[in-house]
Design a protein around this motif. Structure first.
Motif, PDB file in Angstrom:
ATOM      1  N   HIS A 186      57.220 186.521 118.026  1.00  0.00           N
ATOM      2  CA  HIS A 186      57.240 185.222 117.347  1.00  0.00           C
ATOM      3  C   HIS A 186      58.674 184.830 117.012  1.00  0.00           C
ATOM      4  CE1 HIS A 186      55.610 181.890 115.041  1.00  0.00           C
ATOM      5  NE2 HIS A 186      56.361 182.245 114.013  1.00  0.00           N
ATOM      6  N   PHE A 187      59.466 185.800 116.528  1.00  0.00           N
ATOM      7  CA  PHE A 187      60.873 185.530 116.212  1.00  0.00           C
ATOM      8  C   PHE A 187      61.649 185.219 117.492  1.00  0.00           C
ATOM      9  CE2 PHE A 187      65.210 187.173 116.062  1.00  0.00           C
ATOM     10  CZ  PHE A 187      65.743 186.456 115.001  1.00  0.00           C
ATOM     11  N   ILE A 188      61.451 186.029 118.533  1.00  0.00           N
ATOM     12  CA  ILE A 188      62.170 185.827 119.792  1.00  0.00           C
ATOM     13  C   ILE A 188      61.859 184.455 120.378  1.00  0.00           C
ATOM     14  CG2 ILE A 188      62.402 186.654 122.173  1.00  0.00           C
ATOM     15  CD1 ILE A 188      61.772 189.477 121.080  1.00  0.00           C
ATOM     16  N   SER A 189      60.586 184.072 120.358  1.00  0.00           N
ATOM     17  CA  SER A 189      60.201 182.778 120.931  1.00  0.00           C
ATOM     18  C   SER A 189      60.810 181.620 120.146  1.00  0.00           C
ATOM     19  CB  SER A 189      58.674 182.654 120.981  1.00  0.00           C
ATOM     20  OG  SER A 189      58.109 182.673 119.689  1.00  0.00           O
ATOM     21  N   HIS A 190      60.917 181.766 118.812  1.00  0.00           N
ATOM     22  CA  HIS A 190      61.567 180.733 118.006  1.00  0.00           C
ATOM     23  C   HIS A 190      63.022 180.563 118.426  1.00  0.00           C
ATOM     24  CE1 HIS A 190      59.213 178.817 114.847  1.00  0.00           C
ATOM     25  NE2 HIS A 190      58.498 179.923 114.747  1.00  0.00           N
ATOM     26  N   VAL A 191      63.725 181.692 118.593  1.00  0.00           N
ATOM     27  CA  VAL A 191      65.141 181.632 118.973  1.00  0.00           C
ATOM     28  C   VAL A 191      65.293 180.971 120.339  1.00  0.00           C
ATOM     29  CG1 VAL A 191      67.162 183.026 119.561  1.00  0.00           C
ATOM     30  CG2 VAL A 191      65.759 183.643 117.576  1.00  0.00           C
ATOM     31  N   ILE A 192      64.450 181.359 121.293  1.00  0.00           N
ATOM     32  CA  ILE A 192      64.524 180.784 122.645  1.00  0.00           C
ATOM     33  C   ILE A 192      64.210 179.301 122.624  1.00  0.00           C
ATOM     34  CG2 ILE A 192      63.398 180.797 124.912  1.00  0.00           C
ATOM     35  CD1 ILE A 192      63.170 183.830 124.645  1.00  0.00           C
ATOM     36  N   ASP A 193      63.157 178.915 121.907  1.00  0.00           N
ATOM     37  CA  ASP A 193      62.799 177.497 121.840  1.00  0.00           C
ATOM     38  C   ASP A 193      63.925 176.669 121.227  1.00  0.00           C
ATOM     39  OD1 ASP A 193      60.379 178.084 122.951  1.00  0.00           O
ATOM     40  OD2 ASP A 193      59.219 177.913 121.103  1.00  0.00           O
ATOM     41  N   ASP A 194      64.533 177.205 120.148  1.00  0.00           N
ATOM     42  CA  ASP A 194      65.631 176.476 119.498  1.00  0.00           C
ATOM     43  C   ASP A 194      66.820 176.335 120.436  1.00  0.00           C
ATOM     44  OD1 ASP A 194      64.175 176.203 117.190  1.00  0.00           O
ATOM     45  OD2 ASP A 194      65.153 177.851 116.124  1.00  0.00           O
ATOM     46  N   ALA A 195      67.162 177.428 121.135  1.00  0.00           N
ATOM     47  CA  ALA A 195      68.309 177.388 122.048  1.00  0.00           C
ATOM     48  C   ALA A 195      68.067 176.433 123.208  1.00  0.00           C
ATOM     49  CB  ALA A 195      68.603 178.791 122.571  1.00  0.00           C
TER      50      ALA A 195
END
Length: 327
Positions: A188-197
């Motif tokens: 969930h954290f990784i996907s947030h970072v990727i989506d934001d980037a």
């Protein structure tokens, strides 16, 4: 054995300057490198080390030595390209693991395992399966992963040692030694970072694959590649006797990063190294013996009820010498 070559890719991710930093993973790589050179005959020229130890700007430092997803896969692919029948290949990883939720219409919910490189460009079970499928017949390939959710990193492998050995914890189990942190980074954290980037709004949908492909391009994990998710790429099945996985814990368990005094290390790696270094007169240690010995060392450290190492391989490879045996 004269023409047999032993090659290794050793990866350690401490993730410095992040809130999910670990402390012992680079030390783990150094410990594993010493033991495979001293006991198993690996030559330093055939060992590639990828670590994130703040060398940026120092003499001799190269970006290609960072443990990014692209660099890890490039190192594995180069190792596969050079492999010939009889060679012994070894991939070691110390760092965070993660579990990728998979929702497919008409199928039960599952979570797929992955290791977390320094740039969050995940190396998944699909990537490792593709690597195994590329190896020439007669090549031995072993993964040792000191990370959470590291079981079944090679799909379709038989669990030889693991859940059946697990014991119920007593009411007052022994207190583990040292300060421990889990080696897990939630998807969930990784996907947030990727989506934001990638500039996407995180809506819990399937945009993570799109975001990962937008950021990493051709270097993205095959699991997030549009040709794979769309069904255009097919992977052949892993043969029963291909691939040996020694994982630091069960699929649903935790591996630990330990700080004890002025030392930092992975609990599983420390157990493996101590067991191997304690067998000076033993000509060979099988994969099964190593896993059992490491489990005993973890028990002595007080982690037997929380971290159960596992061995995934064929029946034949359970009794084969670890990394081709001592020299």
């Amino acid at each position: 054995m004269a023409n047999v070559t032993k090659r290794a890719v050793l990866v350690g991710c401490n993730y410095p300057h992040t809130k999910f930093r670990l402390h012992g993973c680079i030390q783990d790589v150094q410990s594993i490198k010493r033991v495979i050179m001293d006991k198993f005959g690996f030559h330093e020229t055939n060992i590639q080390v990828l670590t994130d130890d703040d060398r940026d700007g120092t003499p001799g430092w190269l970006p290609s030595s960072l443990p990014t997803g692209a660099n890890i896969k490039a190192a594995l692919n180069e190792m596969a390209k050079r492999a010939k029948a009889g060679d012994v290949l070894f991939f070691y990883f110390s760092g965070h693991g993660t579990a990728i939720p998979v929702l497919e219409a008409g199928r039960p919910f599952r979570q797929d395992e992955a290791i977390v490189p320094s740039d969050l460009n995940l190396v998944t079970d699909v990537d490792l399966r593709r690597f195994v499928n590329r190896l020439p017949e007669g090549v031995s390939f072993t993964i040792l992963s000191d990370s959470c959710h590291s079981g079944v990193l090679i799909e379709k492998k038989k669990e030889q040692i693991g859940a059946a050995k697990k014991r119920k914890a007593p009411e007052n189990p022994p207190k583990p030694k040292g300060k421990a942190e889990i080696k897990f980074l939630g998807f969930h954290f990784i996907s947030h970072v990727i989506d934001d980037a990638a500039g996407f709004a995180h809506d819990g949908g399937n945009k993570t694959s799109q975001g990962a492909h937008k950021i990493f391009g051709k270097d993205v994990s095959l699991k997030f590649h549009p040709h794979y998710t769309g069904g255009a790429i097919e992977l052949g099945p892993v043969q029963e006797d291909e691939g040996i996985l020694l994982s630091g814990c069960e699929v649903d368990e935790t591996s630990y990063d330990i700080v004890l005094g002025d030392q930092a290390f992975g609990a599983f790696t420390d157990a493996v190294v101590k067991f191997l270094n304690g067998h000076h007169l033993c000509a060979t240690i099988s994969n099964g013996q190593l896993l059992a010995g490491a489990a005993k060392k973890l028990e002595e450290q007080g982690y037997e009820y929380e971290q159960n190492p596992c061995l995934y391989c064929s029946d034949k490879n359970k009794s084969e010498p670890f990394l081709g045996g001592f020299v």
